[in-house]
Design a protein around this motif. Sequence first.
Motif, short mmCIF file in Angstrom:
data_model
loop_
_atom_site.label_atom_id
_atom_site.label_comp_id
_atom_site.label_asym_id
_atom_site.label_seq_id
_atom_site.Cartn_x
_atom_site.Cartn_y
_atom_site.Cartn_z
N ALA A 66 0.89 -1.24 -0.05
CA ALA A 66 0.00 -0.11 -0.10
C ALA A 66 0.80 1.09 0.16
CB ALA A 66 -0.89 0.09 1.20
N PHE B 42 2.16 4.33 1.88
CA PHE B 42 2.37 4.66 3.18
C PHE B 42 2.53 6.45 3.03
CE2 PHE B 42 3.44 0.60 4.20
CZ PHE B 42 2.84 0.45 5.43
N TYR B 43 1.94 7.34 3.78
CA TYR B 43 2.13 8.58 3.46
C TYR B 43 2.24 9.63 4.89
CZ TYR B 43 -3.01 9.39 3.68
OH TYR B 43 -4.50 9.60 4.48
N THR C 197 7.89 -3.70 -3.95
CA THR C 197 7.49 -2.23 -3.30
C THR C 197 7.94 -1.04 -4.03
OG1 THR C 197 9.39 -2.16 -2.08
CG2 THR C 197 7.47 -3.21 -0.90
N ASN D 290 11.41 3.77 4.11
CA ASN D 290 11.03 3.94 5.38
C ASN D 290 11.95 5.09 6.12
OD1 ASN D 290 12.90 2.53 7.47
ND2 ASN D 290 12.63 1.08 5.58
N ASP E 74 5.11 0.38 0.06
CA ASP E 74 5.87 -0.69 1.23
C ASP E 74 4.98 -1.81 1.47
OD1 ASP E 74 7.97 -1.64 2.29
OD2 ASP E 74 8.41 0.28 3.49
N ILE F 181 4.02 -2.17 8.73
CA ILE F 181 3.16 -1.18 9.42
C ILE F 181 3.68 -0.98 10.74
CG2 ILE F 181 0.87 -1.59 10.39
CD1 ILE F 181 -0.01 -3.40 8.17
N TYR G 136 6.42 1.91 10.38
CA TYR G 136 5.88 3.18 10.12
C TYR G 136 4.97 3.71 11.16
CZ TYR G 136 7.69 2.75 5.37
OH TYR G 136 8.42 2.76 4.38
N LYS H 230 -0.12 7.35 7.61
CA LYS H 230 -1.26 6.81 7.09
C LYS H 230 -1.09 5.88 5.83
CE LYS H 230 -3.77 9.00 10.40
NZ LYS H 230 -4.41 8.30 11.47
N THR H 231 -2.16 5.24 5.63
CA THR H 231 -2.15 4.31 4.56
C THR H 231 -3.13 4.36 3.38
OG1 THR H 231 -2.87 2.72 5.70
CG2 THR H 231 -0.40 2.43 5.29
N THR I 91 -3.19 1.04 -3.26
CA THR I 91 -2.51 1.51 -4.32
C THR I 91 -3.41 1.97 -5.51
OG1 THR I 91 -3.00 -0.88 -5.36
CG2 THR I 91 -0.94 -0.38 -3.97
N ALA J 101 -6.08 -0.62 3.79
CA ALA J 101 -5.38 -0.68 2.42
C ALA J 101 -4.97 -1.64 2.29
CB ALA J 101 -4.51 0.47 2.76
#
Length: 449
Positions: A147, A149-150, A221, A281, A294, A299, A302, A311-312, A315, A390
């Motif tokens: 998914a 990650f942001y 990834t 990361n 990633d 999980i 992060y 958050k996630t 895609t 996600a």
Amino acid sequence: MRLRLRTLTALAGTLALSLVTGCAKGDSTGASANTITYWLWDANQLPAYQACAKGFEKENPGLNVKITQLGWSDYWTKLTAGFIAGTQPDVFTDHIQKFGQFADLKVLEPLDDLDVKASDYQPGLAANWIGQDGHRYGAPKDWDTVALFYNEKMAKDAGLTAQQLGDLSWNPKDGGTFEKAIAHLTVDRNGKRGDEPGFDKKHVKVYGLGTQGGGYADGQTQWSPFTGSAGWSYTDKARWGTKYQYGSKTFQSTIKWYFGLAKKGYMAPFSDYNVQSNQGNTQMAAGKAAAVFDGAWMISTYNGFKGKDIKTALTPAGPTGKRATMMNGLADSITKASKNKAGARKWVKYLSSDQCQTVVGKYGVVFPATPAGTEAAIAAYKKKGIDVSAFTEPVADKKDFRTFSYPITNYAADVQALMQPEMEAVYGTGKPVSSLNETNDQINLILDQ
């Protein structure tokens, strides 16, 4: 090339002979009739499997499970050496990337008598561990997906909502809304965003997308969510393919666009990546990237970044109209030379059962292979305040999502060795993607032996 192939063939034969001879003469680390040795590489999962071992020992008086945890690189080095020296464990955590080679070298014990039923696990997981000879060599253990990650604060500063980031799409021509979002998340040293006039791509302070490197042969990834949503597949068959398809126009146009994000200054350059110390990361933790693709196994990492709310998002949807993610799954395998096969079989059967997998799920560090284990993990993550939808939605929704497996073929190590420098050259030095045609031909020549 023919010389290389003959060398590879001879090497494989020598190694196979060494493995058989070594295992015959060596003394397995599981030689005791009362002890079952078990290896894994993930330190985060160690407590969960120690708990499973206690439950197993309670149900099987007189049997003890000795668990050894090693780092990823040391794990495979020591395991391979163990096969040769006869010091391999009874049971080990197996990766689909290594499965083909191990099956070919005949160092795995068939598990057909464990009566593993595909319906007892998440779709596709059980089938991946059946060899070309029709025998099963792994019992499903867990699974993961990929998914985005942001950094939530960076997204808000850019005026992007969670809903927008969760509804992105892309195409190889103009990048779609995904590229627009990544460009807007990018900020140069003067505060200009990637989509604003005067943006300085040579002096970027925050990249919209962090780098995970060239992606080797699988791009799990990196680029696989894009090639997958474009409808491309690694090989001509879902499992045990005989032809790779890196020469495909669909693949190459996707790769050209994806690495082109770095040329535009929206994605961190290849020079920023280091497999040991500066992965995606790390870039996120340092505030040098606003987002990165990633896997689910990251999980907890992060979530542990101090001072950052990560958050996630799903895609992005591709030209096919679907979103895509690799769905990788680990398994537990028994070594052919195990001196305690009876105990090992009981342990693997227990590891693949709801009884153990729900225990593992409750630790909230991985998604176990059984539906009950998965649900236990989702509940554990929720208890920690982590939304994992996600990662789980692609598995539950086959209409809008495409999940695909890690490529399962012979000579996986050779494929990786050939693809790694080529992908790095395309990414790092701008080598034409058309150069992958020759690499693809070399790979298929190896598979044809």
